[in-house]
Structure formats: structure tokens, C-alpha cells
Write a protein that holds these residues in place. Structure first.
Motif, PDB file in Angstrom:
ATOM      1  N   GLU A   9       0.983  -0.967  -0.384  1.00 13.18           N
ATOM      2  CA  GLU A   9      -0.070  -0.546   0.160  1.00 13.18           C
ATOM      3  C   GLU A   9       0.656   1.605  -0.051  1.00 13.18           C
ATOM      4  OE1 GLU A   9      -0.582  -2.431   2.148  1.00 13.18           O
ATOM      5  OE2 GLU A   9      -2.163  -2.961   1.333  1.00 13.18           O
ATOM      6  N   TYR A  60       0.740  -1.423 -12.017  1.00 13.99           N
ATOM      7  CA  TYR A  60      -1.006  -1.026 -11.256  1.00 13.99           C
ATOM      8  C   TYR A  60      -2.037  -0.324 -12.933  1.00 13.99           C
ATOM      9  CZ  TYR A  60       2.112  -0.526  -7.583  1.00 13.99           C
ATOM     10  OH  TYR A  60       2.765  -0.466  -6.275  1.00 13.99           O
ATOM     11  N   LYS A  93      -3.004 -10.679  -6.204  1.00 14.34           N
ATOM     12  CA  LYS A  93      -3.614  -9.427  -5.897  1.00 14.34           C
ATOM     13  C   LYS A  93      -3.584  -8.410  -6.599  1.00 14.34           C
ATOM     14  CE  LYS A  93      -3.559  -6.933  -1.585  1.00 14.34           C
ATOM     15  NZ  LYS A  93      -3.266  -5.787  -1.663  1.00 14.34           N
ATOM     16  N   GLU A  94      -2.659  -8.108  -6.521  1.00 14.53           N
ATOM     17  CA  GLU A  94      -2.784  -6.678  -7.929  1.00 14.53           C
ATOM     18  C   GLU A  94      -2.643  -6.818  -9.287  1.00 14.53           C
ATOM     19  OE1 GLU A  94       2.038  -4.873  -7.734  1.00 14.53           O
ATOM     20  OE2 GLU A  94       2.309  -5.441  -9.815  1.00 14.53           O
ATOM     21  N   GLN A  96      -5.560  -8.617 -10.075  1.00 17.84           N
ATOM     22  CA  GLN A  96      -7.025  -8.227  -9.173  1.00 17.84           C
ATOM     23  C   GLN A  96      -7.619  -6.844  -9.185  1.00 17.84           C
ATOM     24  OE1 GLN A  96      -7.514 -11.012  -6.086  1.00 17.84           O
ATOM     25  NE2 GLN A  96      -8.255 -12.472  -8.010  1.00 17.84           N
ATOM     26  N   GLU A  97      -6.487  -6.431  -8.855  1.00 17.83           N
ATOM     27  CA  GLU A  97      -7.039  -4.291  -8.098  1.00 17.83           C
ATOM     28  C   GLU A  97      -7.101  -4.143  -9.548  1.00 17.83           C
ATOM     29  OE1 GLU A  97      -3.637  -3.802  -5.513  1.00 17.83           O
ATOM     30  OE2 GLU A  97      -5.442  -4.228  -3.664  1.00 17.83           O
ATOM     31  N   THR A  98      -5.430  -4.517 -10.572  1.00 21.44           N
ATOM     32  CA  THR A  98      -5.678  -3.430 -11.706  1.00 21.44           C
ATOM     33  C   THR A  98      -6.466  -3.392 -12.451  1.00 21.44           C
ATOM     34  OG1 THR A  98      -2.795  -3.433 -11.335  1.00 21.44           O
ATOM     35  CG2 THR A  98      -3.902  -3.851 -13.986  1.00 21.44           C
ATOM     36  N   SER A 100      -9.197  -4.604 -11.855  1.00 11.22           N
ATOM     37  CA  SER A 100     -10.673  -3.189 -11.249  1.00 11.22           C
ATOM     38  C   SER A 100     -10.977  -2.029 -11.960  1.00 11.22           C
ATOM     39  CB  SER A 100     -10.839  -3.770  -9.395  1.00 11.22           C
ATOM     40  OG  SER A 100     -11.721  -2.873  -9.032  1.00 11.22           O
ATOM     41  N   ARG A 101      -9.513  -1.253 -11.483  1.00 10.32           N
ATOM     42  CA  ARG A 101      -9.648  -0.019 -11.704  1.00 10.32           C
ATOM     43  C   ARG A 101      -9.371  -0.329 -13.121  1.00 10.32           C
ATOM     44  NH1 ARG A 101      -4.639  -0.127 -10.178  1.00 10.32           N
ATOM     45  NH2 ARG A 101      -4.929  -0.768  -8.195  1.00 10.32           N
TER      46      ARG A 101
END
Length: 332
Positions: A9, A60, A93-94, A96-98, A100-101
Motif C-alpha cells: 500500500e 498498476y 492481488k495486484e 485483480q486490483e489493476t 478492477s481499476r
């Protein structure tokens, strides 16, 4: 005191801060995206208004919102454009976050069909599900220098060539830090690079700002620590392989690629970015290469190099990173 390893984070926040205030990453991403957009435009009469970007280090995903927006400006409600991004990342995890973004951002553009496929770095790619006649763009932004040996770089470029992409965008940090050079040479080059990066923050943020401290400690500090640990433990293969533009050019040509001219539109865009992001120091725009790695003067600067086939972002007398665009010689 030994610097603690930043959390994911904290590292994300530091990256976001640098992305927002400095032209460093935006220069790389916007210039690369302009080259990709132009490759799509050249093939509009036969690509079914579809483009597939294969990003070897999606991180990201900050590069792709501007491309989504640019493609949307060319699309209509009755003639939509399809953008697929296959992105390789360092952990699930990264990724999945990318995803979603990017999916969330793309929902604001109803005339664009967006799809994201995340793959872990090192995954064996058997089928990238290429669609008929789609424009294929390969994105190599700060990726090749992270590979553990030159053989892996060669294998990667061989694989990229086998995809027959319409365009390959290469972005690499400028330097002379390879395993074949002496420790003193690598250390000195690293010292000069990080000195330029720290100095360039003077043009972006006040000295005592929380954002600047976060960038210096959580982002640049981590990079310095990792570099010193590798030097101390003789993990030469794990050190990033930063080379001059001329070395990357020779490597690309040896693997069957030919350089494309950087368009005047991309150059104008890069200069406008610096005007928006430069606050205190004078800018410089240059067209000729400098044998010492950059021209004199202060502040950020954009330099056109290799007879217009590459463009570099520099700080004072040092090139920081260089963008170039390539395509397989067999497709010309």
C-alpha cells in the motif's frame, strides 16, 4: 538505521504521488500510447476496429486510461472499438486490483468494448486468443531490464517477434549498469541516476512535503536498497540491466525489428506535458543526440534521438529514460 521494506500500500501511494507530480512516468506512457494509437489508425481499414495490447509488466495499469480515452474519441455508439489488454503482473492481488481499476474506468465509455486478461509473470503463454486481423501491440515498458540474464531478454524478443505485432513499444531507463561492467562503474552510474531523480523532485514538490518524503523513502529508497543488497551479495544476475539507447537499438535490430519514426504529434504531446509539469526550472527541447548522455542546462528536457526514431526525457545533463517504437522487419 536499516530502512524498513515498504508495504504494498505504501509503495502504491508513493508511485501514485510520483505519477501525479512528475513527468517521468507520464512521458513514458503517453508517448508509448501515441505510438500504439497511430499503429491502430494505420490498420483501421482491416483490423475490424479491434486492438490487442500485450503488456509484459502491467503493474498498476496507470498507462491504459489515457489510451482508453483516446480510442473512445475515435469511436461512436454505432461503430464501437474493441480494446483487449493482456497484462502480466507480479502477483494475483495486484492483477485483480489493476483489472478492477481499468474495468471501472472503461465503464464511462459506452462506445468502447474493454477486456482485461491478467497473467502472472513467467506464465507459459500457449494461446493469447488473437482475433482475426486485430491490431496487435506489444508493450515493453521497463520490463526487459528486469530479466535475470541476457538469454532471457533474447528469448523474450524472439517470442515477441513470433507474435507478428503491428508495433512494439520499448521504454527503458538510460544507464550503464550491466553485469559485464565493474562494480565502480555500475555504482557511479547509479549514483548519478538517483542524484538526477532526487534533484528533479525539486521541480515537482516542496522539500518538506509528505508526498516527496514518501517518494524518496518508499519508492526511490526501496530501489536503492535493492540495488545495494544485490551488489553486496554479488547477485549480479538480479540487478536491473540499464543500458544506453544504442545498446537496446542493436539488440532489437539483431532480433529482426526495425525502428519507426516518432511522430511529430508524439513530440508535441511530450513537450506539452513538460510545460504542464514543469514548475520552477527552465525546460529544454533538443533534436540532436549528445555523446555525453545529455546536453547542458537545467530542468526537464525532451530530446529527439537516433534521427527521430527515439525520444528521451532528461534532467539537466542526463537522460533518464527513452521511448522507441519497433515492428518486425518481415512485416514491412
Amino acid at each position: 538505521m536499516i530502512m524498513e521494506e515498504p508495504t504494498s500500500e505504501e509503495e502504491f501511494l508513493a508511485f501514485t504521488d510520483l505519477y501525479r507530480v512528475s513527468p517521468y512516468f507520464q512521458f513514458a506512457h503517453f508517448t508509448a500510447n501515441q505510438a500504439i494509437l497511430e499503429a491502430f489508425e494505420r490498420e483501421e481499414d482491416r483490423n475490424n476496429r479491434s486492438i490487442h495490447v500485450i503488456d509484459f509488466d502491467v503493474s498498476y495499469g496507470f498507462q491504459w486510461p489515457s489510451l482508453i480515452q483516446s480510442l473512445s474519441e475515435k469511436a461512436t455508439s454505432t461503430s464501437r472499438i474493441s480494446l483487449r489488454v493482456t497484462g502480466f503482473g507480479k502477483n494475483l492481488k495486484e492483477l485483480q486490483e489493476t483489472e478492477s481499476r481499468l474495468v471501472s474506468f472503461s465503464k464511462g465509455f459506452s462506445n468502447l468494448v474493454f477486456e482485461f486478461q491478467g497473467l502472472l509473470r513467467g506464465s507459459r503463454v500457449i494461446n493469447l486468443r488473437k482475433k482475426k486481423n486485430e491490431t496487435v501491440a506489444v508493450n515493453l515498458v521497463s520490463y526487459l531490464n528486469t530479466l535475470s540474464c541476457f538469454m532471457k531478454i533474447s528469448d523474450t524478443l524472439g517470442f515477441v517477434h513470433s507474435l507478428s505485432p503491428s508495433i512494439v513499444v520499448l521504454v527503458e531507463q538510460e544507464g550503464s549498469r550491466t553485469p559485464t561492467r565493474t562494480f565502480l562503474s555500475r555504482f557511479t552510474d547509479s549514483l548519478h541516476y538517483f542524484a538526477a531523480m532526487f534533484d528533479s523532485l525539486d521541480d515537482c514538490l516542496p522539500l518538506e512535503s509528505a508526498e516527496r518524503l514518501r517518494i524518496e523513502k518508499k519508492l526511490l529508497g526501496k530501489e536503492i536498497k535493492n540495488m545495494l543488497n544485490n551488489y553486496e551479495n554479488n547477485n549480479i544476475g538480479d540487478c536491473a540491466k540499464y543500458e544506453r539507447m544504442e545498446a537496446w537499438k542493436a539488440r532489437m535490430e539483431n532480433h529482426g525489428f526495425v525502428g519507426n519514426k516518432i511522430s511529430s504529434k508524439a513530440m508535441i504531446q511530450a513537450k506539452l506535458l513538460l510545460k504542464m509539469r514543469t514548475h520552477y526550472c527552465p525546460m529544454q527541447f533538443e533534436e540532436e543526440d549528445d555523446s555525453d548522455g545529455g546536453g547542458g542546462g537545467g530542468g526537464f528536457r525532451v530530446s529527439e534521438r537516433d534521427e527521430g526514431r527515439a525520444v528521451s526525457l532528461g534532467w539537466q545533463n542526463r537522460f533518464l529514460l527513452t521511448v522507441s517504437a519497433w515492428q518486425p522487419l518481415s512485416l514491412i
